[in-house]
Design an enzyme around this catalytic site. Sequence first.
Site, PDB file in Angstrom:
ATOM      1  N   ARG A  29     -27.162 -25.186  63.020  1.00 45.02           N
ATOM      2  CA  ARG A  29     -25.633 -25.283  62.772  1.00 45.02           C
ATOM      3  C   ARG A  29     -25.191 -25.749  61.196  1.00 45.02           C
ATOM      4  NH1 ARG A  29     -24.663 -28.651  68.627  1.00 45.02           N
ATOM      5  NH2 ARG A  29     -25.131 -27.037  69.647  1.00 45.02           N
ATOM      6  N   GLU A  31     -26.270 -40.941  71.718  1.00 41.64           N
ATOM      7  CA  GLU A  31     -25.850 -40.459  70.581  1.00 41.64           C
ATOM      8  C   GLU A  31     -25.589 -41.708  69.680  1.00 41.64           C
ATOM      9  OE1 GLU A  31     -22.698 -37.705  70.743  1.00 41.64           O
ATOM     10  OE2 GLU A  31     -22.455 -37.748  68.657  1.00 41.64           O
TER      11      GLU A  31
END
Lengths: 247, 600
Positions: B283, B375
Site C-alpha cells: 500500500r 490495532e
Amino acid sequence: MKTVRLKIKRRESENAPSYWEEFEVPYRPAMNVIACLMVIQKNPVNAQGQPTTPVAFESNCLEEVCGSCSMVINGKARQACSALIDNLKQPITLEPMDKFKVIRDLYIDRQAFFDALRKVKAWVDIDGSQELGQGPRYSRQVQELRYDISRCMTCGVCGQVCPNYSSNTKFIGPHVAPQVVSFNLHPNGAFNKEERLEALMDEGGIFECGNSQNCVTSCPKEIPLRQSIAQVKSEVTWSGIKSLFTK
Amino acid sequence: MANKVIVIGGGLAGLMASMRAAEAGMQVQIFSVVPVKRSHSVCAQGGINGALHTKGDGDTPAQHFYDTIYGGDFLANQTAAKNMCDNAPRILELFDRMGVPFTRTPEGNLDFRHFGGQKLARTAFAGASTGQQLMYAIDEQVRRLEDQKKVEKFENWEFIGTIIENDKCAGIVAQNMFTMEIKAFPADAVIIATGGLGVIYGRSTNSTINNGSAAGIVYAQGVKYANAEFIQIHPTAIPGDDKNRLMSESARGEGGRIWTYKDGKPWYFLEEMYPAYGNLVPRDIATRAIFSVCIDQRLGINGENQVYLDLTHIDAHELDRKLGAILEIYEQFVGDDPRKVPMKIFPSVHYTMGGIWSDYHTHMTNIPGLFACGECEYSYHGANRLGANSLLSAIYSGSVAGPSAANYIKGLEKSNEASSDVLAAEEKKYQAEYAEILAMRGTENPFVLHDEMGVLMTENVTVVRENPRLEKTLDILKEFKERYKNINCSDQSANGNQTALHIRRLKYMMNLAELITAGALARNESRGAHYKPEFPQRNDDEWLKTTIGTYSENGPVLSYEDVDLSHIKPVKRVYDVDNASGKGKELAEKEAAAGEEDKK
C-alpha cells in the site's frame, strides 16, 4: 447559497415530550444525512437562528455495514449514511425509530434486537477455540445463501416497519428467522436445529408474524426474509407435530 | 480466587481476548462504546491471510512471515510476526468451525485470493465483507458465553481511565453514554483493544468511533506508545465529506488495474513502474505512486486528485460473487456501476501501525496488569502493514492477550481488584473532571476544532513528510491545545450528551496527534509508510529502531529501543523485481538446520 432544509423530531429523554426543530445547512455535492447532522454539531443553531443543542444520533461505519445509523427519513426507516440528500425531498424529516427505546433525539437502544439472537441460539455451538482441525466442508450453494443472510446488520429497520413488532407486543422480530435458517443450514449448526425452532414455537415466536412483508421491502441488505420466514413457519409447525408424537 | 478480566473494546481483538480469557476460567466484562456487533472490524473487506496451502502453490507460513517482515520494511518485531503467521492457518480453521461463510471452491474448501505484497494466493475471504463475517462469528461465540454467564457486556459505556493501585492496574472508570453515569469497576487485569486512530485525521476510512482517545488516555496515564509516526495511507478510497470510503485491495487482487491518462492514452503506471508486482505492490508503494502521478505530475483524471481503479474487463458475475459488497458501496455512494465504468479513487488514511507498547510475548504494557491487543497495539506490522494481515493480527493478538491476562492473574498472590475506598475516590475524581467539561464556557466549538486538526494532520503528516512543515504542525497543535481550553460545551443535558463526550476525547486525540508528528519529525529516513523526500533512503544504521513515546505535560518524550531481528536479516526492499519469493523456504531450511545443530 444552496442549502438543505431538515425537520428533526427531537426529545430530551425517553419520557419527555417530542417536538420538531428545523435546520438549514449549506449544501455540498454527494452529501448524506449524517453529513448534515455533523454540520449541525459544528454549528448548533436552528433554522430560526437560535442556538440549540447538537442533535443526538448514532453512526459509525458510514458505509452501511455496521447498522448503527438507522432512523426514519421522510417517513421511511433506513440507514442515514446511505440517504443521499440529492435523492430526498426537502424539508427532509428525521425521526427516531420509535419501536425501540428512544434515548434522546434520534439516538435509540436496540438491545432487544440483540437479545433475540440469544434466544434462538444464533451461533454454532463449538467446543472451544482450541485446535480441533478444519471446519466441515460444504457446498458453494449453501455458503452463498448463508453469506446473504449473514450480512444482516441487526439494524432494526425490519422491526420498525413490522406491524406486529413493538415494545408492547411479544413478537421477537423478523430478523431472527433468517438467522435460524442460516445456522440450521450449517453442518454443525444443525445439531441445535430443534432448539432454535422450539424457541420460535410459543408466544412471541414466528406465528406472531402477520405476513405484512414490510420487512421484505424495507431491508437495506435484501436479506431473504420472505423465504426465511416461510421456511421457519413450516419447520416450526412440523417440529411441533413431531414433538406431539415423541412426547 | 482472583479471576476478573475487563476488556475494553468489542471488535475482533477484544472479543477474541474475551473468549479465550473466559475459556481460561476468567470472569470477563466487556466495555464498548457501541453494541459490539457494530465495531469497526466489520469494515474490513478483502480478507484474512493464512498459508493454509490448499492451492498447491507451495505456500508456507514461513513465506507469509517473510512477506510480512519485508512488507513492513523490517520494523516489525520478528518473533511476534512469525508466531502470528505460524498460527494463521489454525485461526482460519477456528473461524471456519465458528461458521463464517467463507467463499468456497467447487470442492467446498476455503477459497483464497491474491493480495498486495505477496505473490501467492494466501487470502481467505467471505465475499468482500470478510471483516463483518469474522466479527459476526466471534460476536455469536461471545453471545454464547454470555448465555453461559462467563461474559458480561457493558455496551454504550465509554472507558475514561484505568485505576492504578500499588503500581498495578486495578480496574477502570467508565461512563454510561445514555445516562452519563460515571462508575468505577474493579479488575485483576485489563485488556485494551480499542482499535486505530484514523479519526484524528478527520476524514479517513475508519469508523467514527476510531478516534484513538482510549489509547490516548492510557498514554497520558504513563503507558508507553510505540512507532506512532507509522500511519498507513490506503491507495484506493472514495473521497467523501463525512468519510473516505475504502475500496478494498481485493479489487486489485481479483485483477483490478490502476490507470490514468498520459498523452491521451491509458497509462497503467503501477504495472510499468513495478513489473514484478504490478497492481499488487504494497500500500505505501501504491499510494506514493498515485500521489506522484496526481500531485507532482498533475495527471489525475479530469485534472483532479483521482485515478481509475478498473474492473470493467472482468466478468460481472464473478465480480458479484467475489466483490459484491464493495461494488454496492461504490454504486450507492457514487452512483456509477463499477462493472461498467472504472472507479475513481484516491489515497486515504487507513490503518495505525504504531500503538500502545506491549511485550509481544504477553501483550502486557509497562503497567503490570494492563494489556493491549489489536490495532491499538504496535507489534506486528512495522513500517507498513500488508493487506489482509489486519484481521489476522487482531485475532491473533487477542488470542494471546486473553490467556496471557489469565496466566498473569493466576500468578498473583492476591487479587489486584481496587478496594472500595479507591473505587469511590476514582469515581469522585472523574465526576469532577466531567463537571469541569460541562462547565466549559468559551467560544470554540469542539467539532470545529477537531475538523481543523484533521485537516492539519492530513496535509502535513501523511504521505509526504517535510521537517519544516512538521515543525510548524507541532506549533499549531500547541495552539490547538490552548484553544481547547476555550471550548464551549453547548450541551448541558444529563442524557445522551455526545458533545461533552467528544470534548473529553478531543483532549486525548490532541496528545496523540502531537506524538505522531513528533515521531515523524525525529525519524530522518524513509521507511515503509514514513516518507521524507529530504531523506529518501531507509537508514538502518541510525533508524532501525522502535520509537517509544512517553507522555509529559510539555509534550511527548521520545526514546528508542531495538527491533527484534532474530530471524531475518534486513535487506533492501524493492518491488520492481521479485526479491522475496522462495525466501520463506530458505528461511525454514536454515532454521531447521540450526535446530538440528542445537540438538547435537
